[in-house]
Design a protein around this motif. Structure first.
Motif, PDB file in Angstrom:
ATOM      1  N   ASN A   1      -2.321 -10.486   2.855  1.00  0.00           N
ATOM      2  CA  ASN A   1      -3.043 -10.218   1.609  1.00  0.00           C
ATOM      3  C   ASN A   1      -3.655  -8.820   1.558  1.00  0.00           C
ATOM      4  O   ASN A   1      -4.574  -8.555   0.789  1.00  0.00           O
ATOM      5  CB  ASN A   1      -4.138 -11.267   1.406  1.00  0.00           C
ATOM      6  N   THR A   2      -3.149  -7.916   2.399  1.00  0.00           N
ATOM      7  CA  THR A   2      -3.656  -6.554   2.432  1.00  0.00           C
ATOM      8  C   THR A   2      -2.506  -5.546   2.451  1.00  0.00           C
ATOM      9  O   THR A   2      -1.356  -5.900   2.711  1.00  0.00           O
ATOM     10  CB  THR A   2      -4.541  -6.303   3.677  1.00  0.00           C
ATOM     11  N   PHE A   3      -2.847  -4.292   2.190  1.00  0.00           N
ATOM     12  CA  PHE A   3      -1.901  -3.181   2.292  1.00  0.00           C
ATOM     13  C   PHE A   3      -2.275  -2.314   3.490  1.00  0.00           C
ATOM     14  O   PHE A   3      -3.452  -2.050   3.736  1.00  0.00           O
ATOM     15  CB  PHE A   3      -1.927  -2.322   1.029  1.00  0.00           C
TER      16      PHE A   3
ATOM     17  N   SER B   1      -1.327  14.294   5.521  1.00  0.00           N
ATOM     18  CA  SER B   1      -0.291  13.297   5.229  1.00  0.00           C
ATOM     19  C   SER B   1      -0.953  11.983   4.834  1.00  0.00           C
ATOM     20  O   SER B   1      -2.048  11.654   5.293  1.00  0.00           O
ATOM     21  CB  SER B   1       0.632  13.086   6.434  1.00  0.00           C
ATOM     22  N   MET B   2      -0.260  11.251   3.967  1.00  0.00           N
ATOM     23  CA  MET B   2      -0.739   9.948   3.520  1.00  0.00           C
ATOM     24  C   MET B   2       0.421   8.968   3.519  1.00  0.00           C
ATOM     25  O   MET B   2       1.470   9.242   2.927  1.00  0.00           O
ATOM     26  CB  MET B   2      -1.308  10.026   2.100  1.00  0.00           C
ATOM     27  N   CYS B   3       0.217   7.826   4.172  1.00  0.00           N
ATOM     28  CA  CYS B   3       1.219   6.761   4.196  1.00  0.00           C
ATOM     29  C   CYS B   3       0.571   5.492   3.657  1.00  0.00           C
ATOM     30  O   CYS B   3      -0.579   5.180   3.991  1.00  0.00           O
ATOM     31  CB  CYS B   3       1.724   6.547   5.628  1.00  0.00           C
ATOM     32  N   PHE B   4       1.332   4.760   2.836  1.00  0.00           N
ATOM     33  CA  PHE B   4       0.812   3.524   2.263  1.00  0.00           C
ATOM     34  C   PHE B   4       1.940   2.492   2.240  1.00  0.00           C
ATOM     35  O   PHE B   4       2.998   2.748   1.664  1.00  0.00           O
ATOM     36  CB  PHE B   4       0.293   3.771   0.846  1.00  0.00           C
ATOM     37  N   GLU B   5       1.711   1.346   2.885  1.00  0.00           N
ATOM     38  CA  GLU B   5       2.723   0.296   2.963  1.00  0.00           C
ATOM     39  C   GLU B   5       4.066   0.837   3.460  1.00  0.00           C
ATOM     40  O   GLU B   5       5.130   0.517   2.920  1.00  0.00           O
ATOM     41  CB  GLU B   5       2.893  -0.393   1.616  1.00  0.00           C
TER      42      GLU B   5
ATOM     43  N   GLY C   1      -3.028  -0.924  -7.145  1.00  0.00           N
ATOM     44  CA  GLY C   1      -3.719  -1.780  -6.192  1.00  0.00           C
ATOM     45  C   GLY C   1      -3.191  -3.191  -6.111  1.00  0.00           C
ATOM     46  O   GLY C   1      -3.610  -3.961  -5.232  1.00  0.00           O
ATOM     47  N   THR C   2      -2.265  -3.548  -6.992  1.00  0.00           N
ATOM     48  CA  THR C   2      -1.694  -4.893  -6.988  1.00  0.00           C
ATOM     49  C   THR C   2      -0.332  -4.958  -6.309  1.00  0.00           C
ATOM     50  O   THR C   2      -0.066  -5.842  -5.501  1.00  0.00           O
ATOM     51  CB  THR C   2      -1.563  -5.424  -8.432  1.00  0.00           C
ATOM     52  N   ASN C   3       0.537  -3.977  -6.627  1.00  0.00           N
ATOM     53  CA  ASN C   3       1.905  -4.024  -6.092  1.00  0.00           C
ATOM     54  C   ASN C   3       2.243  -2.874  -5.146  1.00  0.00           C
ATOM     55  O   ASN C   3       3.378  -2.763  -4.678  1.00  0.00           O
ATOM     56  CB  ASN C   3       2.926  -4.066  -7.233  1.00  0.00           C
TER      57      ASN C   3
ATOM     58  N   GLY D   1      -5.961   1.589   8.315  1.00  0.00           N
ATOM     59  CA  GLY D   1      -6.620   0.316   8.076  1.00  0.00           C
ATOM     60  C   GLY D   1      -5.831  -0.578   7.147  1.00  0.00           C
ATOM     61  O   GLY D   1      -4.663  -0.319   6.830  1.00  0.00           O
ATOM     62  N   CYS D   2      -6.492  -1.648   6.710  1.00  0.00           N
ATOM     63  CA  CYS D   2      -5.876  -2.635   5.817  1.00  0.00           C
ATOM     64  C   CYS D   2      -6.789  -2.803   4.613  1.00  0.00           C
ATOM     65  O   CYS D   2      -7.927  -3.231   4.738  1.00  0.00           O
ATOM     66  CB  CYS D   2      -5.721  -3.968   6.535  1.00  0.00           C
ATOM     67  N   VAL D   3      -6.267  -2.454   3.445  1.00  0.00           N
ATOM     68  CA  VAL D   3      -7.068  -2.560   2.233  1.00  0.00           C
ATOM     69  C   VAL D   3      -6.630  -3.793   1.456  1.00  0.00           C
ATOM     70  O   VAL D   3      -5.430  -4.041   1.292  1.00  0.00           O
ATOM     71  CB  VAL D   3      -6.922  -1.279   1.372  1.00  0.00           C
ATOM     72  N   PRO D   4      -7.566  -4.619   0.996  1.00  0.00           N
ATOM     73  CA  PRO D   4      -7.207  -5.856   0.291  1.00  0.00           C
ATOM     74  C   PRO D   4      -6.432  -5.580  -0.998  1.00  0.00           C
ATOM     75  O   PRO D   4      -6.693  -4.611  -1.715  1.00  0.00           O
ATOM     76  CB  PRO D   4      -8.562  -6.494  -0.024  1.00  0.00           C
TER      77      PRO D   4
END
Length: 227
Positions: A67-69, A84-88, A111-113, A220-223
């Motif tokens: 339930n987090t990214f 640098s930035m990485c997301f999912e 923030g949803t998908n 980290g893990c963001v909801p």
């Protein structure tokens, strides 16, 4: 028959037998019992294989719950290496992608998908603050905001821009100064300050680089935001 002929014949027979054994074990899982070549030859038992190391998204040290990214943000190193930035597990901004620049680098993510909305960089030393303000004012509610500094993030930063960053969850935007290092993951519509932020002051006594503090790195893990 000469000895050399006998040896060649034995070698051929050995190759045929071992090939048949391998094929039987590899291709006939349901009809034939797998045969271990080492056990067939009377060798020592096989040593257990080492498990493969699990790679987490964005090469983070820890995995994130469903339930987090997952995210990872690294600030620029002095005026030499960009942030640098990485997301999912998707690289949003980096020097390799050639979409970072001096000042503030910002990526907006749904923030949803977890889909990337857009990225931009703003020169805070000699650029126009209006461009940054227009960008910040256009952020939709529910968007996640990733920020990473590079070189100088604050010379042109005014009170209005600092206030908007504070509304996005920043605790340090109000004190950001010349050549400070700063990374943030905030969001439009947060009720409280973001727990995902790091700040390092430019200080001659403690700077790792000549005129710049050391890099900042955060993961980290963001909801996920529910619809």
């Amino acid at each position: 028959m000469r000895v050399s002929g006998v040896l060649r014949l034995l070698a051929v027979l050995f190759t045929l037998v071992t090939t048949w054994l391998f094929a039987s074990a590899y291709f006939s899982h349901t009809s034939l019992k797998s045969v271990s070549l080492r056990s067939w030859l009377g060798s020592a038992p096989k040593t257990p294989t080492k498990p493969h190391a699990v790679r987490n998204k964005c090469n983070s040290k820890n995995s994130c719950p469903d339930n987090t990214f997952s995210f990872r943000i690294i600030s620029g190193a002095a005026n030499v290496v960009g942030p640098s930035m990485c997301f999912e597990d998707m690289m949003l901004m980096s020097s390799v992608k050639n979409n970072v620049g001096r000042g503030l680098n910002i990526a907006l993510v749904n923030g949803t998908n977890a889909k990337l909305i857009k990225t931009a960089s703003f020169d805070m030393y000699s650029g126009d603050i209006k461009s940054l303000l227009d960008f910040l004012k256009g952020i939709d509610r529910g968007a996640l905001v990733l920020v990473a500094s590079y070189d100088d993030p604050a010379t042109k930063l005014n009170d209005e821009a600092r206030a908007i960053f504070s509304e996005l969850g920043s605790s340090y935007a109000v004190k950001l100064n010349f050549r400070d290092n700063w990374i943030l993951l905030g969001g439009k519509g947060l009720k409280n300050k973001s727990p995902f932020e790091q700040y390092l002051k430019n200080d001659r006594e403690t700077n790792k680089y000549d005129g710049w503090p050391e890099i900042l790195e955060m993961e980290g893990c963001v909801p996920k935001k529910l619809d």
